[in-house]
Design a protein around this motif. Structure first.
Motif, mmCIF file in Angstrom:
data_model
loop_
_atom_site.group_PDB
_atom_site.id
_atom_site.type_symbol
_atom_site.label_atom_id
_atom_site.label_comp_id
_atom_site.label_asym_id
_atom_site.label_seq_id
_atom_site.Cartn_x
_atom_site.Cartn_y
_atom_site.Cartn_z
ATOM 1 N N PRO A 40 0.838 -1.218 0.000
ATOM 2 C CA PRO A 40 0.000 0.000 0.000
ATOM 3 C C PRO A 40 0.865 1.258 0.000
ATOM 4 O O PRO A 40 2.019 1.243 0.429
ATOM 5 N N LEU A 41 0.280 2.346 -0.477
ATOM 6 C CA LEU A 41 0.923 3.655 -0.390
ATOM 7 C C LEU A 41 0.426 4.298 0.896
ATOM 8 O O LEU A 41 -0.728 4.698 1.007
ATOM 9 N N GLN A 42 1.307 4.397 1.864
ATOM 10 C CA GLN A 42 0.907 4.807 3.207
ATOM 11 C C GLN A 42 0.429 6.259 3.230
ATOM 12 O O GLN A 42 1.021 7.138 2.616
ATOM 13 N N GLY A 43 -0.682 6.461 3.945
ATOM 14 C CA GLY A 43 -1.203 7.801 4.122
ATOM 15 C C GLY A 43 -2.000 8.330 2.945
ATOM 16 O O GLY A 43 -2.283 9.530 2.888
ATOM 17 N N LEU A 209 0.830 11.649 -6.375
ATOM 18 C CA LEU A 209 1.245 10.292 -6.015
ATOM 19 C C LEU A 209 0.063 9.331 -6.000
ATOM 20 O O LEU A 209 0.231 8.142 -6.300
ATOM 21 N N ASP A 210 -1.134 9.805 -5.651
ATOM 22 C CA ASP A 210 -2.308 8.922 -5.599
ATOM 23 C C ASP A 210 -2.549 8.267 -6.961
ATOM 24 O O ASP A 210 -2.668 7.037 -7.074
ATOM 25 N N TYR A 211 -2.644 9.110 -8.011
ATOM 26 C CA TYR A 211 -2.938 8.571 -9.331
ATOM 27 C C TYR A 211 -1.724 7.865 -9.935
ATOM 28 O O TYR A 211 -1.882 6.877 -10.667
ATOM 29 N N ASN A 238 9.401 5.928 -3.005
ATOM 30 C CA ASN A 238 10.502 6.721 -2.480
ATOM 31 C C ASN A 238 10.067 8.159 -2.204
ATOM 32 O O ASN A 238 10.429 8.751 -1.192
ATOM 33 N N ARG A 239 9.253 8.726 -3.113
ATOM 34 C CA ARG A 239 8.756 10.080 -2.890
ATOM 35 C C ARG A 239 7.818 10.146 -1.686
ATOM 36 O O ARG A 239 7.661 11.197 -1.071
ATOM 37 N N ASN A 240 7.215 9.027 -1.360
ATOM 38 C CA ASN A 240 6.316 8.972 -0.209
ATOM 39 C C ASN A 240 7.044 8.615 1.075
ATOM 40 O O ASN A 240 6.416 8.414 2.110
ATOM 41 N N GLY A 241 8.361 8.505 1.013
ATOM 42 C CA GLY A 241 9.146 8.181 2.197
ATOM 43 C C GLY A 241 9.171 6.710 2.551
ATOM 44 O O GLY A 241 9.663 6.338 3.618
#
Length: 378
Positions: A40-43, A209-211, A238-241
């Motif tokens: 998952p993409l966190q947050g 980042l969502d899309y 990586n951009r999402n940490g």
């Protein structure tokens, strides 16, 4: 960090892409074994994305086939008439635009798109006309460009349509496929994944980042064996940490394709930032070879050389970058600055003129405004 957008000069990879994205801070080093699962993409609340009907035939597309495709004079005439109608400016009047990725029906309606968009449209038309057509990836020198601080490299795709006595290669870019170029037949699933990948790359350049995540995940579900999509997903993580997930995504890309230099570069940057020098060293040779063919990396090196007073080295690096990407105004502007330092005022003026010829209007008001120009005495 790099990302791939496929297709081409046509699709950003889609029918392809590669992206260099800024690195974020990492966390403690954990297992970096490859994994085919999509974390998952966190947050983030991930939006649903619409997957087009790639084989859709609209009434307008059917009318085009009915009018222009001869079906009663044998397979060769049948195939030739479709190729002719789809590529003649007086009939379809298709306008090639390497920045536009659209689904087949919309590509036909607008009469514009990149190589991937055209290829998807042409295959849909050909198959509805009863012809055997497929996608073909063409090896071309990488074409780099930068958008909103994201570095992209495009690849190329075209179409083959079969007649009884042979096959026609249909290439919307107008390029001829040299015999020395490597060609690879691409499955429907991979071509469709490249389409979704391109939309993800577009979202990433907007820092959405969502899309970007939604489209890359959809592309992987459609064709999990496509290496560059995993690498692009790694850029999103990586951009999402999420450094651990980014590292695993890039290693998955390398497991699928050990020659994926973009994934190697991105993984190398993560290892370097985290201080894992042994892991970074294992990738160094592959990364350095890749970087020397990346004009934006040469540009980066030239700036470091200029700051350190190595004027000749800076000039040589910029000349190499311009040879690889002659229409990037920033390279010419930086060369003007370097030539001022070297005392070559005539060369500096020529480089500055070229930079201003190539620069967009907003750059003329910003990067190339009078306040930022090199001091060029009369």
């Amino acid at each position: 960090m790099v990302m791939q957008r496929k297709s081409g000069e046509c699709a950003r990879i889609a029918g392809g892409i590669l992206l260099l994205a800024a690195m974020l801070g990492g966390c403690a080093l954990q297992s970096d074994q490859p994994s085919r699962s999509i974390a998952p993409l966190q947050g983030h609340d991930i939006p649903p994305v619409e997957i087009p009907e790639f084989d859709e035939l609209t009434p307008a597309m059917q009318a085009f086939l009915d009018r222009w495709v001869v079906s009663d004079r044998g397979p060769d005439r049948h195939a030739w008439s479709l190729v002719w109608a789809a590529t003649d400016r007086n009939i379809l009047d298709f306008r090639y635009d390497p920045a536009v990725t659209l689904p087949p029906a919309e590509t036909f309606r607008r009469r514009t798109g990149n190589c991937l968009a055209f290829s998807l449209m042409f295959v849909a038309l050909a198959r509805h006309a009863g012809l055997n057509a497929w996608y073909q990836e063409v090896e071309v020198p990488p074409q780099w460009n930068t958008t909103n601080h994201t570095l992209l490299v495009s690849m190329h795709i075209n179409v083959v349509v079969q007649g009884r006595s042979g096959a026609w290669v249909v290439d919307v870019s107008g390029r001829a496929s040299a015999r020395t170029r490597r060609l690879r037949r691409v499955s429907d699933e991979e071509a469709q994944a490249q389409f979704l990948n391109n939309l993800g790359a577009d979202a990433l350049t907007r820092d959405d980042l969502d899309y970007a995540y939604a489209y890359f995940a959809a592309a992987i579900r459609r064709a999990p064996q496509v290496s560059f999509v995993w690498s692009n997903l790694g850029v999103v993580y990586n951009r999402n940490g999420q450094t651990d997930e980014a590292r695993r995504a890039h290693r998955t890309a390398l497991q699928i394709d050990p020659g994926n230099s973009v994934a190697a570069n991105n993984l190398f940057l993560i290892y370097e930032q985290e201080g894992d020098l042994a892991a970074a060293q294992a990738l160094r040779a592959q990364v350095e070879k890749h970087r020397r063919h990346n004009p934006y990396y040469l540009y980066h090196l030239s700036s470091d050389a200029l700051a350190a007073g190595r004027i000749t080295e800076s000039r040589e690096l910029l000349e190499q970058a311009i040879e690889l990407q002659s229409r990037e105004y920033r390279f010419h502007y930086e060369l003007a600055r370097t030539l001022v330092r070297a005392g070559d005022m005539g060369g500096a003026r020529a480089s500055l003129r070229r930079a201003r010829e190539l620069a967009p209007d907003d750059a003329l008001a910003g990067d190339l405004s009078v306040d930022n120009l090199p001091a060029l005495p009369d």
